[in-house]
Motif scaffolding. Structure first.
Motif, PDB file in Angstrom:
ATOM      1  N   ALA A 257       5.005  15.324   0.875  1.00 17.35           N
ATOM      2  CA  ALA A 257       3.832  14.617   0.364  1.00 17.35           C
ATOM      3  C   ALA A 257       4.012  13.105   0.463  1.00 17.35           C
ATOM      4  O   ALA A 257       3.093  12.378   0.854  1.00 17.35           O
ATOM      5  CB  ALA A 257       3.566  15.019  -1.084  1.00 17.35           C
ATOM      6  N   ALA A 258       5.210  12.629   0.115  1.00 17.38           N
ATOM      7  CA  ALA A 258       5.481  11.195   0.202  1.00 17.38           C
ATOM      8  C   ALA A 258       5.519  10.736   1.656  1.00 17.38           C
ATOM      9  O   ALA A 258       5.011   9.653   1.988  1.00 17.38           O
ATOM     10  CB  ALA A 258       6.800  10.870  -0.488  1.00 17.38           C
ATOM     11  N   LEU A 259       6.123  11.531   2.530  1.00 15.31           N
ATOM     12  CA  LEU A 259       6.226  11.183   3.948  1.00 15.31           C
ATOM     13  C   LEU A 259       4.841  11.043   4.566  1.00 15.31           C
ATOM     14  O   LEU A 259       4.560  10.076   5.285  1.00 15.31           O
ATOM     15  CB  LEU A 259       7.036  12.243   4.691  1.00 15.31           C
ATOM     16  CG  LEU A 259       7.329  11.965   6.164  1.00 15.31           C
ATOM     17  CD1 LEU A 259       8.214  10.732   6.318  1.00 15.31           C
ATOM     18  CD2 LEU A 259       8.007  13.182   6.806  1.00 15.31           C
TER      19      LEU A 259
ATOM     20  N   GLY B 201      14.322   3.497   7.027  1.00 17.95           N
ATOM     21  CA  GLY B 201      15.102   3.858   5.856  1.00 17.95           C
ATOM     22  C   GLY B 201      14.294   4.648   4.841  1.00 17.95           C
ATOM     23  O   GLY B 201      14.768   5.661   4.295  1.00 17.95           O
ATOM     24  N   VAL B 202      13.061   4.201   4.579  1.00 14.66           N
ATOM     25  CA  VAL B 202      12.215   4.906   3.611  1.00 14.66           C
ATOM     26  C   VAL B 202      11.816   6.275   4.151  1.00 14.66           C
ATOM     27  O   VAL B 202      11.836   7.280   3.422  1.00 14.66           O
ATOM     28  CB  VAL B 202      10.969   4.077   3.268  1.00 14.66           C
ATOM     29  CG1 VAL B 202      10.050   4.858   2.323  1.00 14.66           C
ATOM     30  CG2 VAL B 202      11.364   2.753   2.626  1.00 14.66           C
ATOM     31  N   MET B 203      11.458   6.341   5.432  1.00 15.71           N
ATOM     32  CA  MET B 203      11.109   7.627   6.030  1.00 15.71           C
ATOM     33  C   MET B 203      12.277   8.605   5.955  1.00 15.71           C
ATOM     34  O   MET B 203      12.101   9.790   5.648  1.00 15.71           O
ATOM     35  CB  MET B 203      10.678   7.427   7.491  1.00 15.71           C
ATOM     36  CG  MET B 203       9.312   6.818   7.679  1.00 15.71           C
ATOM     37  SD  MET B 203       8.918   6.690   9.452  1.00 15.71           S
ATOM     38  CE  MET B 203       7.235   6.089   9.370  1.00 15.71           C
TER      39      MET B 203
ATOM     40  N   ARG C  51       0.837  -1.210   0.000  1.00 17.24           N
ATOM     41  CA  ARG C  51       0.000   0.000   0.000  1.00 17.24           C
ATOM     42  C   ARG C  51       0.863   1.248   0.000  1.00 17.24           C
ATOM     43  O   ARG C  51       0.551   2.236  -0.668  1.00 17.24           O
ATOM     44  CB  ARG C  51      -0.925   0.015   1.225  1.00 17.24           C
ATOM     45  CG  ARG C  51      -2.004  -1.046   1.229  1.00 17.24           C
ATOM     46  CD  ARG C  51      -3.109  -0.681   2.222  1.00 17.24           C
ATOM     47  NE  ARG C  51      -2.583  -0.333   3.529  1.00 17.24           N
ATOM     48  CZ  ARG C  51      -2.461  -1.186   4.552  1.00 17.24           C
ATOM     49  NH1 ARG C  51      -2.800  -2.468   4.391  1.00 17.24           N
ATOM     50  NH2 ARG C  51      -1.995  -0.792   5.709  1.00 17.24           N
ATOM     51  N   MET C  52       1.939   1.224   0.773  1.00 18.76           N
ATOM     52  CA  MET C  52       2.839   2.374   0.834  1.00 18.76           C
ATOM     53  C   MET C  52       3.433   2.686  -0.537  1.00 18.76           C
ATOM     54  O   MET C  52       3.512   3.854  -0.950  1.00 18.76           O
ATOM     55  CB  MET C  52       3.977   2.098   1.830  1.00 18.76           C
ATOM     56  CG  MET C  52       3.561   2.124   3.286  1.00 18.76           C
ATOM     57  SD  MET C  52       4.880   1.436   4.320  1.00 18.76           S
ATOM     58  CE  MET C  52       4.366   2.009   5.938  1.00 18.76           C
ATOM     59  N   ALA C  53       3.865   1.647  -1.231  1.00 21.52           N
ATOM     60  CA  ALA C  53       4.466   1.844  -2.556  1.00 21.52           C
ATOM     61  C   ALA C  53       3.458   2.475  -3.502  1.00 21.52           C
ATOM     62  O   ALA C  53       3.802   3.377  -4.282  1.00 21.52           O
ATOM     63  CB  ALA C  53       4.972   0.512  -3.103  1.00 21.52           C
ATOM     64  N   GLU C  54       2.218   2.022  -3.431  1.00 19.76           N
ATOM     65  CA  GLU C  54       1.180   2.571  -4.309  1.00 19.76           C
ATOM     66  C   GLU C  54       0.828   4.001  -3.917  1.00 19.76           C
ATOM     67  O   GLU C  54       0.665   4.877  -4.767  1.00 19.76           O
ATOM     68  CB  GLU C  54      -0.064   1.686  -4.241  1.00 19.76           C
ATOM     69  CG  GLU C  54      -1.196   2.129  -5.151  1.00 19.76           C
ATOM     70  CD  GLU C  54      -0.835   2.118  -6.616  1.00 19.76           C
ATOM     71  OE1 GLU C  54      -1.410   2.930  -7.376  1.00 19.76           O
ATOM     72  OE2 GLU C  54       0.028   1.306  -7.021  1.00 19.76           O
ATOM     73  N   ALA C  55       0.712   4.254  -2.605  1.00 11.68           N
ATOM     74  CA  ALA C  55       0.309   5.575  -2.123  1.00 11.68           C
ATOM     75  C   ALA C  55       1.354   6.643  -2.403  1.00 11.68           C
ATOM     76  O   ALA C  55       1.018   7.827  -2.568  1.00 11.68           O
ATOM     77  CB  ALA C  55       0.013   5.518  -0.619  1.00 11.68           C
ATOM     78  N   THR C  56       2.627   6.271  -2.432  1.00  5.48           N
ATOM     79  CA  THR C  56       3.699   7.253  -2.617  1.00  5.48           C
ATOM     80  C   THR C  56       4.216   7.312  -4.047  1.00  5.48           C
ATOM     81  O   THR C  56       5.168   8.044  -4.325  1.00  5.48           O
ATOM     82  CB  THR C  56       4.884   6.937  -1.679  1.00  5.48           C
ATOM     83  OG1 THR C  56       5.370   5.607  -1.958  1.00  5.48           O
ATOM     84  CG2 THR C  56       4.458   7.017  -0.218  1.00  5.48           C
ATOM     85  N   ARG C  57       3.593   6.562  -4.937  1.00  5.02           N
ATOM     86  CA  ARG C  57       4.054   6.552  -6.328  1.00  5.02           C
ATOM     87  C   ARG C  57       4.002   7.975  -6.915  1.00  5.02           C
ATOM     88  O   ARG C  57       2.965   8.644  -6.893  1.00  5.02           O
ATOM     89  CB  ARG C  57       3.182   5.623  -7.163  1.00  5.02           C
ATOM     90  CG  ARG C  57       3.759   5.308  -8.545  1.00  5.02           C
ATOM     91  CD  ARG C  57       2.788   4.441  -9.343  1.00  5.02           C
ATOM     92  NE  ARG C  57       2.370   3.256  -8.615  1.00  5.02           N
ATOM     93  CZ  ARG C  57       3.108   2.149  -8.536  1.00  5.02           C
ATOM     94  NH1 ARG C  57       4.279   2.085  -9.147  1.00  5.02           N
ATOM     95  NH2 ARG C  57       2.663   1.110  -7.850  1.00  5.02           N
ATOM     96  N   GLY C  58       5.123   8.441  -7.432  1.00  5.60           N
ATOM     97  CA  GLY C  58       5.188   9.769  -8.038  1.00  5.60           C
ATOM     98  C   GLY C  58       5.328  10.914  -7.051  1.00  5.60           C
ATOM     99  O   GLY C  58       5.372  12.077  -7.456  1.00  5.60           O
TER     100      GLY C  58
END
Length: 250
Positions: A102-104, A151-153, A90-97
């Motif tokens: 905004a991504a955080l 790491g992603v955050m 879900r995270m990968a889909e929600a942060t796409r682009g």
């Protein structure tokens, strides 16, 4: 009595249907047991769940679960990994682009228990933490999951700082640590005291934290400003009731 087909062709087909073993999707069967565990936990909690009532909840005979999970702890470990995997998807889909703030924000919203699926996921995570206290293998499973999230955050916080969206004087590791602690704490409070933690409350807490990162001066918000903000209108969502959900996680 089993009906007899009328022709030799249908007799052949009928015999094939009776002799060919049914193909079982074992991964789907495991997920069905996870979802059954969710439903039981939402009603009576983890301690009341047994392999027998989990199997029955999933619609299978008592012994059907044993080839997949020999103990309830094994099922919980699989459930935690499943939740983590579904959340990551879900995270990968929600942060796409997206990048930076905004991504955080989008990333964190997939952890916050703000719908029934994520609340059910929190119900899995909390007893897993408890069992991990005396189990180094479970501790490592959890720590590996948290390393990935940190790491992603950190990547998104650094993007935000490079774009001038977040105060560059703030240590990235400190921001990430505070934010992750907030997300994990929200899983506890939303599960244990749902009446005190509405969806709007949780989202507002996240947005307020992000806004503090964006102050730029590093100064505290003046008391007058916080008073005015707290006096503003607040929309509260309807209380959430327990129930089943699809992880469809992490």
């Amino acid at each position: 009595m089993t009906p007899t087909p009328a022709t030799s062709t249908t007799i052949t087909e009928w015999r094939k249907e009776r002799t060919v073993p049914k193909v079982v999707d074992h991964e789907q069967r495991r997920i069905e047991f996870v979802e059954a565990l969710w439903r039981i936990m939402s009603r009576v909690g983890f301690e009341a769940a047994t392999l027998q009532n989990i199997s029955a909840e999933a619609g299978y005979a008592n012994g059907a679960i044993k080839p997949y999970f020999s103990t309830k702890d094994d099922l919980l470990t699989f459930a935690f990994d499943y939740v983590f995997t579904q959340t990551n998807a879900r995270m990968a889909e929600a942060t796409r682009g997206l990048a930076g703030v905004a991504a955080l924000r989008a990333y964190c919203l997939e952890i916050l228990p703000i719908d029934e699926v994520k609340l059910n996921e929190a119900r899995i995570v909390i007893p897993f933490w408890h069992l991990s206290l005396g189990d180094s293998a479970k501790c490592e499973v959890h720590e590996e999951a948290m390393r990935r999230w940190r790491g992603v955050m950190a990547t998104h916080v650094k993007e935000a700082q490079d774009a001038g969206e977040v105060d560059t004087r703030l240590p990235v590791s400190t921001v990430v640590g505070q934010l992750l602690n907030m997300m994990l704490g929200a899983q506890i409070t939303a599960t244990l005291t749902p009446a005190d933690q509405s969806v709007d409350d949780l989202v507002e807490q996240l947005d307020t934290f992000i806004s503090l990162l964006q102050l730029g001066t590093g100064d505290r918000i003046p008391a007058a400003a916080t008073t005015a903000q707290s006096a503003g209108p607040r929309r509260r969502s309807a209380p959430r009731s327990g129930g089943s959900g699809s992880a469809g996680r992490p």
